[in-house]
Design a protein around this motif. Structure first.
Motif, PDB file in Angstrom:
ATOM      1  N   ALA A 223       4.038 -17.567 -10.539  1.00 46.34           N
ATOM      2  CA  ALA A 223       4.393 -16.339  -9.822  1.00 46.34           C
ATOM      3  C   ALA A 223       4.264 -15.122 -10.732  1.00 46.34           C
ATOM      4  O   ALA A 223       3.782 -14.060 -10.315  1.00 46.34           O
ATOM      5  N   ARG A 224       4.688 -15.268 -11.988  1.00 45.41           N
ATOM      6  CA  ARG A 224       4.593 -14.154 -12.926  1.00 45.41           C
ATOM      7  C   ARG A 224       3.141 -13.787 -13.179  1.00 45.41           C
ATOM      8  O   ARG A 224       2.777 -12.602 -13.195  1.00 45.41           O
ATOM      9  N   THR A 225       2.285 -14.780 -13.373  1.00 46.28           N
ATOM     10  CA  THR A 225       0.872 -14.520 -13.617  1.00 46.28           C
ATOM     11  C   THR A 225       0.243 -13.796 -12.432  1.00 46.28           C
ATOM     12  O   THR A 225      -0.488 -12.808 -12.597  1.00 46.28           O
ATOM     13  N   ALA A 226       0.544 -14.269 -11.213  1.00 44.36           N
ATOM     14  CA  ALA A 226      -0.004 -13.629 -10.019  1.00 44.36           C
ATOM     15  C   ALA A 226       0.511 -12.199  -9.882  1.00 44.36           C
ATOM     16  O   ALA A 226      -0.227 -11.296  -9.458  1.00 44.36           O
ATOM     17  N   ARG A 227       1.772 -11.980 -10.230  1.00 45.98           N
ATOM     18  CA  ARG A 227       2.350 -10.646 -10.121  1.00 45.98           C
ATOM     19  C   ARG A 227       1.643  -9.672 -11.057  1.00 45.98           C
ATOM     20  O   ARG A 227       1.304  -8.546 -10.671  1.00 45.98           O
ATOM     21  N   TYR A 228       1.400 -10.075 -12.301  1.00 41.07           N
ATOM     22  CA  TYR A 228       0.730  -9.187 -13.240  1.00 41.07           C
ATOM     23  C   TYR A 228      -0.715  -8.939 -12.841  1.00 41.07           C
ATOM     24  O   TYR A 228      -1.259  -7.847 -13.059  1.00 41.07           O
ATOM     25  N   GLU A 229      -1.366  -9.945 -12.271  1.00 43.57           N
ATOM     26  CA  GLU A 229      -2.724  -9.731 -11.786  1.00 43.57           C
ATOM     27  C   GLU A 229      -2.738  -8.669 -10.689  1.00 43.57           C
ATOM     28  O   GLU A 229      -3.603  -7.790 -10.664  1.00 43.57           O
ATOM     29  N   ALA A 230      -1.769  -8.754  -9.774  1.00 42.99           N
ATOM     30  CA  ALA A 230      -1.688  -7.776  -8.689  1.00 42.99           C
ATOM     31  C   ALA A 230      -1.370  -6.382  -9.224  1.00 42.99           C
ATOM     32  O   ALA A 230      -1.978  -5.381  -8.810  1.00 42.99           O
ATOM     33  N   LEU A 231      -0.424  -6.290 -10.154  1.00 39.51           N
ATOM     34  CA  LEU A 231      -0.090  -5.000 -10.745  1.00 39.51           C
ATOM     35  C   LEU A 231      -1.284  -4.406 -11.471  1.00 39.51           C
ATOM     36  O   LEU A 231      -1.531  -3.190 -11.405  1.00 39.51           O
ATOM     37  N   GLY A 232      -2.031  -5.257 -12.166  1.00 41.10           N
ATOM     38  CA  GLY A 232      -3.206  -4.779 -12.878  1.00 41.10           C
ATOM     39  C   GLY A 232      -4.265  -4.227 -11.943  1.00 41.10           C
ATOM     40  O   GLY A 232      -4.887  -3.192 -12.228  1.00 41.10           O
ATOM     41  N   ARG A 233      -4.481  -4.888 -10.816  1.00 40.14           N
ATOM     42  CA  ARG A 233      -5.481  -4.412  -9.860  1.00 40.14           C
ATOM     43  C   ARG A 233      -5.113  -3.025  -9.344  1.00 40.14           C
ATOM     44  O   ARG A 233      -5.946  -2.110  -9.318  1.00 40.14           O
ATOM     45  N   VAL A 234      -3.856  -2.876  -8.915  1.00 38.52           N
ATOM     46  CA  VAL A 234      -3.442  -1.590  -8.353  1.00 38.52           C
ATOM     47  C   VAL A 234      -3.461  -0.492  -9.422  1.00 38.52           C
ATOM     48  O   VAL A 234      -3.878   0.644  -9.152  1.00 38.52           O
ATOM     49  N   ALA A 235      -3.030  -0.821 -10.625  1.00 44.65           N
ATOM     50  CA  ALA A 235      -3.024   0.182 -11.703  1.00 44.65           C
ATOM     51  C   ALA A 235      -4.432   0.682 -11.983  1.00 44.65           C
ATOM     52  O   ALA A 235      -4.647   1.883 -12.205  1.00 44.65           O
ATOM     53  N   ARG A 236      -5.414  -0.219 -11.971  1.00 42.57           N
ATOM     54  CA  ARG A 236      -6.799   0.202 -12.197  1.00 42.57           C
ATOM     55  C   ARG A 236      -7.300   1.067 -11.036  1.00 42.57           C
ATOM     56  O   ARG A 236      -7.974   2.080 -11.248  1.00 42.57           O
ATOM     57  N   GLU A 237      -6.976   0.651  -9.828  1.00 44.85           N
ATOM     58  CA  GLU A 237      -7.456   1.392  -8.662  1.00 44.85           C
ATOM     59  C   GLU A 237      -6.876   2.795  -8.583  1.00 44.85           C
ATOM     60  O   GLU A 237      -7.541   3.728  -8.129  1.00 44.85           O
ATOM     61  N   GLU A 238      -5.633   2.948  -9.045  1.00 44.07           N
ATOM     62  CA  GLU A 238      -4.970   4.251  -8.985  1.00 44.07           C
ATOM     63  C   GLU A 238      -5.082   5.024 -10.294  1.00 44.07           C
ATOM     64  O   GLU A 238      -4.597   6.152 -10.386  1.00 44.07           O
ATOM     65  N   ALA A 239      -5.727   4.414 -11.306  1.00 45.51           N
ATOM     66  CA  ALA A 239      -5.865   5.050 -12.626  1.00 45.51           C
ATOM     67  C   ALA A 239      -4.506   5.471 -13.183  1.00 45.51           C
ATOM     68  O   ALA A 239      -4.325   6.593 -13.664  1.00 45.51           O
ATOM     69  N   ALA A 240      -3.533   4.586 -13.087  1.00 42.66           N
ATOM     70  CA  ALA A 240      -2.181   4.885 -13.557  1.00 42.66           C
ATOM     71  C   ALA A 240      -2.085   4.759 -15.071  1.00 42.66           C
ATOM     72  O   ALA A 240      -2.740   3.907 -15.680  1.00 42.66           O
ATOM     73  N   ARG A 241      -1.265   5.603 -15.666  1.00 46.87           N
ATOM     74  CA  ARG A 241      -1.043   5.528 -17.109  1.00 46.87           C
ATOM     75  C   ARG A 241      -0.150   4.359 -17.483  1.00 46.87           C
ATOM     76  O   ARG A 241      -0.266   3.792 -18.567  1.00 46.87           O
ATOM     77  N   ALA A 242       0.790   4.002 -16.586  1.00 43.18           N
ATOM     78  CA  ALA A 242       1.739   2.943 -16.919  1.00 43.18           C
ATOM     79  C   ALA A 242       2.303   2.334 -15.650  1.00 43.18           C
ATOM     80  O   ALA A 242       2.340   2.973 -14.589  1.00 43.18           O
ATOM     81  N   VAL A 243       2.746   1.094 -15.767  1.00 42.64           N
ATOM     82  CA  VAL A 243       3.510   0.408 -14.735  1.00 42.64           C
ATOM     83  C   VAL A 243       4.916   0.213 -15.299  1.00 42.64           C
ATOM     84  O   VAL A 243       5.077  -0.334 -16.398  1.00 42.64           O
ATOM     85  N   LEU A 244       5.931   0.662 -14.568  1.00 41.38           N
ATOM     86  CA  LEU A 244       7.314   0.575 -15.029  1.00 41.38           C
ATOM     87  C   LEU A 244       7.978  -0.653 -14.425  1.00 41.38           C
ATOM     88  O   LEU A 244       7.920  -0.863 -13.213  1.00 41.38           O
ATOM     89  N   LEU A 245       8.616  -1.454 -15.268  1.00 42.32           N
ATOM     90  CA  LEU A 245       9.325  -2.658 -14.834  1.00 42.32           C
ATOM     91  C   LEU A 245      10.818  -2.479 -15.049  1.00 42.32           C
ATOM     92  O   LEU A 245      11.250  -1.847 -16.019  1.00 42.32           O
ATOM     93  N   GLY A 246      11.612  -3.094 -14.184  1.00 40.85           N
ATOM     94  CA  GLY A 246      13.059  -2.889 -14.204  1.00 40.85           C
ATOM     95  C   GLY A 246      13.844  -3.912 -14.995  1.00 40.85           C
ATOM     96  O   GLY A 246      15.017  -4.141 -14.686  1.00 40.85           O
ATOM     97  N   HIS A 247      13.255  -4.527 -16.012  1.00 39.32           N
ATOM     98  CA  HIS A 247      13.987  -5.507 -16.805  1.00 39.32           C
ATOM     99  C   HIS A 247      15.126  -4.827 -17.563  1.00 39.32           C
ATOM    100  O   HIS A 247      14.969  -3.746 -18.125  1.00 39.32           O
ATOM    101  N   THR A 248      16.258  -5.504 -17.613  1.00 39.05           N
ATOM    102  CA  THR A 248      17.461  -4.969 -18.247  1.00 39.05           C
ATOM    103  C   THR A 248      17.798  -5.737 -19.524  1.00 39.05           C
ATOM    104  O   THR A 248      17.121  -6.694 -19.892  1.00 39.05           O
ATOM    105  N   LEU A 249      18.872  -5.290 -20.175  1.00 44.34           N
ATOM    106  CA  LEU A 249      19.362  -5.978 -21.373  1.00 44.34           C
ATOM    107  C   LEU A 249      19.686  -7.438 -21.066  1.00 44.34           C
ATOM    108  O   LEU A 249      19.458  -8.316 -21.899  1.00 44.34           O
ATOM    109  N   ASP A 250      20.232  -7.707 -19.883  1.00 39.90           N
ATOM    110  CA  ASP A 250      20.557  -9.080 -19.512  1.00 39.90           C
ATOM    111  C   ASP A 250      19.298  -9.937 -19.404  1.00 39.90           C
ATOM    112  O   ASP A 250      19.286 -11.098 -19.826  1.00 39.90           O
TER     113      ASP A 250
END
Length: 400
Positions: free
Chosen positions: A108-135
């Motif tokens: 699931a993690r691999t598929a998620r990053y593949e999807a994020l990568g596709r959209v980031a390239r299509e939108e020419a985004a500088r960064a993708v922000l993830l909500g991981h916390t200290l926990d």
């Protein structure tokens, strides 16, 4: 954190952003990976604040893994919440989860990053922000300890990393979808702005902003290792050893992260010095379905510190198309490098094999610059006439 990592972003004092930016100055675009859960929804709300101020453009990506009933409806719900926060563009994408020998969480993690990568390239985004916390960071360190991992794994999740490296090889750009307006000026990053916050903090942010977060029921299923760490292991440690265990684990990750970065820089130098041309050495027994992908000078490897040598060997195996080697497999390859036992092969996961080969007799007089002791040669089985080779391994003789 955005100021450290996103080129072109500068948070101005409240109310002054529009005045200090020229009308023709393009604001950088970042995308929030939002599931609708409390962590990612809190992150979306915070990022939206800077978008409203005019500091940067903020969009969102909502990934549907299609692994549980009602996932499509939740995806649409999360997308609407992002739109109501004022984020644009908001993209929904369905991930193609394929096990390919991986566990369900990794798949699931691999598929998620593949999807994020596709959209980031299509939108020419500088960064993708993830909500991981200290926990989340503390859980990652515990999981690394359970695997008996090295410095990089115990350093947890970095606050910023190039998206390609964070998600692995996502394959070619899809034919469908949006057409990129322009290529990014720099590699797209994955950034985790909430690593200093606790999970309780994101819940408080959602409450303060009047946001109703979705709670993924799979997060309570202790069949998954991370969930067992979250609900059983860390609370037990916090009770028996004393409060502050998650914070201590996160501090350990921060310290080891810097150490791992330095060690990797040193390993880069050793890898460059050790890389050599496989055609200068005796060939390995192989059929048409096997390709030589890399060669590393044995004298250079032997001269390196063991910590550097193991890093160089592990990365060369991965670059050759194999899987990260276990401690036992690395030990076996070090024996091969030292000249013990036969000349191979040592079989590795991912259809990669390691051989020890002697140099060919040179027609020129004089000693070879890397000495007479040969090279460690890596081969890999060719799949359907093609093989993936990382250019950093100097893999001459490979199928393109």
């Amino acid at each position: 954190m955005l100021e450290r990592h996103v080129r072109g972003f500068r948070a101005a004092p409240t109310g002054r952003t529009q005045g200090i930016r020229g009308e023709n100055t393009e604001r950088p675009l970042v995308l929030v990976a939002c599931s609708g859960g409390p962590d990612s929804l809190a992150l979306a709300s915070i990022a939206a604040h800077f978008a409203r101020r005019g500091d940067l453009r903020v969009g969102a990506v909502v990934v549907d893994h299609a692994l549980q009933e009602g996932s499509a409806e939740q995806t649409e719900r999360a997308a609407r919440e992002c739109e109501e926060l004022g984020l644009a563009p908001v993209r929904t994408v369905r991930a193609q989860v394929e096990r390919r020998g991986m566990g369900p969480e990794m798949a699931a993690r691999t598929a998620r990053y593949e999807a994020l990568g596709r959209v980031a390239r299509e939108e020419a985004a500088r960064a993708v922000l993830l909500g991981h916390t200290l926990d989340d960071q503390a859980e990652t360190v515990v999981l690394g300890l359970a695997r008996g991992s090295g410095t990089r794994s115990l350093s947890g999740m970095p606050e910023a990393r190039i998206l390609e490296e964070a998600r692995g090889d996502a394959g070619p750009r899809p034919a469908g979808g949006a057409t990129p307006q322009r290529e990014p000026e720099a590699p797209t990053l994955v950034i985790r702005p909430l690593l200093a916050l606790r999970r309780a903090d994101t819940l408080a942010i959602c409450e303060a902003e009047g946001l109703t977060a979705w709670h993924d029921p799979t997060n309570d299923q202790t069949a998954f290792r991370r969930n067992r760490v979250r609900h059983e292991v860390l609370p037990f440690l916090d009770e028996r050893i004393g409060p502050g265990i998650p914070q201590a684990l996160a501090r350990t990750a921060a310290i080891l992260g810097g150490d791992a970065d330095f060690l990797e820089q040193c390993a880069n130098d050793v890898a460059r010095e050790a890389a050599t041309d496989p055609s200068d050495y005796h060939s390995v027994p192989r059929g048409e379905d096997t390709a030589v992908v890399a060669a590393l000078s044995l004298p250079r490897l032997r001269a390196a510190h063991p910590a550097m040598r193991r890093r160089v060997l592990a990365r060369a195996i991965v670059d050759a198309g194999g899987e990260a080697p276990s401690f036992e497999r690395l030990t076996a390859i070090e024996e091969l490098v030292a000249g013990h036992g036969n000349a191979g092969p040592i079989q590795l996961a991912g259809h990669v094999a390691a051989w020890r080969r002697r140099p060919l007799v040179s027609e020129r007089e004089g000693e070879r610059p890397d000495g007479p002791e040969g090279a460690l040669v890596l081969t890999r089985a060719v799949e359907e006439g093609r093989i993936r080779v990382n250019a950093s391994t100097h893999g001459a003789g490979t199928t393109p």
